[in-house]
Design a protein around this motif. Sequence first.
Motif, PDB file in Angstrom:
ATOM      1  N   PRO A   1     -47.421  49.463 109.580  1.00  0.00           N
ATOM      2  CA  PRO A   1     -48.720  50.240 109.077  1.00  0.00           C
ATOM      3  C   PRO A   1     -49.236  51.476 110.195  1.00  0.00           C
ATOM      4  CG  PRO A   1     -48.550  47.970 108.274  1.00  0.00           C
ATOM      5  CD  PRO A   1     -47.788  47.735 109.310  1.00  0.00           C
ATOM      6  N   PHE A   2     -49.701  50.844 111.340  1.00  0.00           N
ATOM      7  CA  PHE A   2     -50.010  52.312 112.055  1.00  0.00           C
ATOM      8  C   PHE A   2     -49.097  53.173 112.832  1.00  0.00           C
ATOM      9  CE2 PHE A   2     -49.728  48.167 113.962  1.00  0.00           C
ATOM     10  CZ  PHE A   2     -48.449  48.829 115.063  1.00  0.00           C
ATOM     11  N   VAL A   3     -47.901  53.410 111.893  1.00  0.00           N
ATOM     12  CA  VAL A   3     -46.254  53.936 112.555  1.00  0.00           C
ATOM     13  C   VAL A   3     -46.630  55.154 111.417  1.00  0.00           C
ATOM     14  CG1 VAL A   3     -44.384  54.474 113.750  1.00  0.00           C
ATOM     15  CG2 VAL A   3     -46.095  52.548 114.525  1.00  0.00           C
ATOM     16  N   PRO A   4     -46.676  56.573 112.034  1.00  0.00           N
ATOM     17  CA  PRO A   4     -45.822  57.154 110.551  1.00  0.00           C
ATOM     18  C   PRO A   4     -44.520  57.222 110.348  1.00  0.00           C
ATOM     19  CG  PRO A   4     -47.064  58.126 112.704  1.00  0.00           C
ATOM     20  CD  PRO A   4     -46.948  56.902 112.542  1.00  0.00           C
ATOM     21  N   ARG A   5     -44.249  56.805 109.563  1.00  0.00           N
ATOM     22  CA  ARG A   5     -42.914  57.095 109.197  1.00  0.00           C
ATOM     23  C   ARG A   5     -42.471  58.873 109.317  1.00  0.00           C
ATOM     24  NH1 ARG A   5     -39.598  54.195 106.387  1.00  0.00           N
ATOM     25  NH2 ARG A   5     -40.315  52.099 105.415  1.00  0.00           N
ATOM     26  N   VAL A   6     -41.218  58.949 109.912  1.00  0.00           N
ATOM     27  CA  VAL A   6     -41.039  60.258 110.843  1.00  0.00           C
ATOM     28  C   VAL A   6     -39.760  60.477 110.042  1.00  0.00           C
ATOM     29  CG1 VAL A   6     -39.536  61.870 112.262  1.00  0.00           C
ATOM     30  CG2 VAL A   6     -41.516  60.115 113.230  1.00  0.00           C
ATOM     31  N   PRO A   7     -39.669  61.842 109.212  1.00  0.00           N
ATOM     32  CA  PRO A   7     -38.500  62.093 108.432  1.00  0.00           C
ATOM     33  C   PRO A   7     -37.243  62.593 109.000  1.00  0.00           C
ATOM     34  CG  PRO A   7     -40.180  63.353 107.445  1.00  0.00           C
ATOM     35  CD  PRO A   7     -40.228  62.121 108.990  1.00  0.00           C
ATOM     36  N   LEU A   8     -36.425  62.064 108.714  1.00  0.00           N
ATOM     37  CA  LEU A   8     -34.803  62.298 109.065  1.00  0.00           C
ATOM     38  C   LEU A   8     -34.243  63.658 108.537  1.00  0.00           C
ATOM     39  CD1 LEU A   8     -33.316  58.721 110.021  1.00  0.00           C
ATOM     40  CD2 LEU A   8     -34.945  59.905 111.738  1.00  0.00           C
ATOM     41  N   ARG A   9     -34.208  64.516 109.726  1.00  0.00           N
ATOM     42  CA  ARG A   9     -32.995  65.690 109.108  1.00  0.00           C
ATOM     43  C   ARG A   9     -31.644  65.915 109.567  1.00  0.00           C
ATOM     44  NH1 ARG A   9     -36.467  70.685 112.149  1.00  0.00           N
ATOM     45  NH2 ARG A   9     -34.423  71.673 112.138  1.00  0.00           N
ATOM     46  N   VAL A  10     -31.177  66.177 108.309  1.00  0.00           N
ATOM     47  CA  VAL A  10     -30.067  66.400 108.464  1.00  0.00           C
ATOM     48  C   VAL A  10     -29.587  66.884 108.985  1.00  0.00           C
ATOM     49  CG1 VAL A  10     -27.742  65.638 107.121  1.00  0.00           C
ATOM     50  CG2 VAL A  10     -29.232  64.453 107.149  1.00  0.00           C
ATOM     51  N   SER A  11     -29.027  67.816 109.955  1.00  0.00           N
ATOM     52  CA  SER A  11     -28.079  69.749 110.500  1.00  0.00           C
ATOM     53  C   SER A  11     -26.560  69.637 109.383  1.00  0.00           C
ATOM     54  CB  SER A  11     -28.658  69.194 111.428  1.00  0.00           C
ATOM     55  OG  SER A  11     -27.534  68.666 112.136  1.00  0.00           O
ATOM     56  N   SER A  12     -26.692  70.835 108.842  1.00  0.00           N
ATOM     57  CA  SER A  12     -25.087  70.807 108.385  1.00  0.00           C
ATOM     58  C   SER A  12     -24.610  71.855 108.860  1.00  0.00           C
ATOM     59  CB  SER A  12     -25.134  71.276 107.324  1.00  0.00           C
ATOM     60  OG  SER A  12     -26.270  72.181 106.926  1.00  0.00           O
TER      61      SER A  12
END
Length: 66
Positions: free
Chosen positions: A53-64
Motif C-alpha cells: 500500500p505505501f509503494v506506488p505502482r510504477v507503470p512499465l513502458r513498452v518501447s516499440s
Amino acid sequence: MKTEGIEIRVNPNEKLAFKQAAELAGISLSSWIRERLRLMAIRELEGAGRSIPFVPRVPLRVSSHD
C-alpha cells in the motif's frame, strides 16, 4: 499526509538494542523502527504476491522498435 501511531511493548533489553542500532545508523529510534518495518512488510507482501500500500505502482513502458 496524516500519520498514525503504533504502540508496541518490548522488554528493556530489546529497547536498548533497538536504540543502539538506531544510534549506529545515525537516525532516530522511530525512523529506525519504521524503516525496518517497511522493509519487512515489503518482503512479506511481495513474497505473497500482494501489492504494498505505501509503494506506488510504477507503470512499465513498452518501447516499440519498428
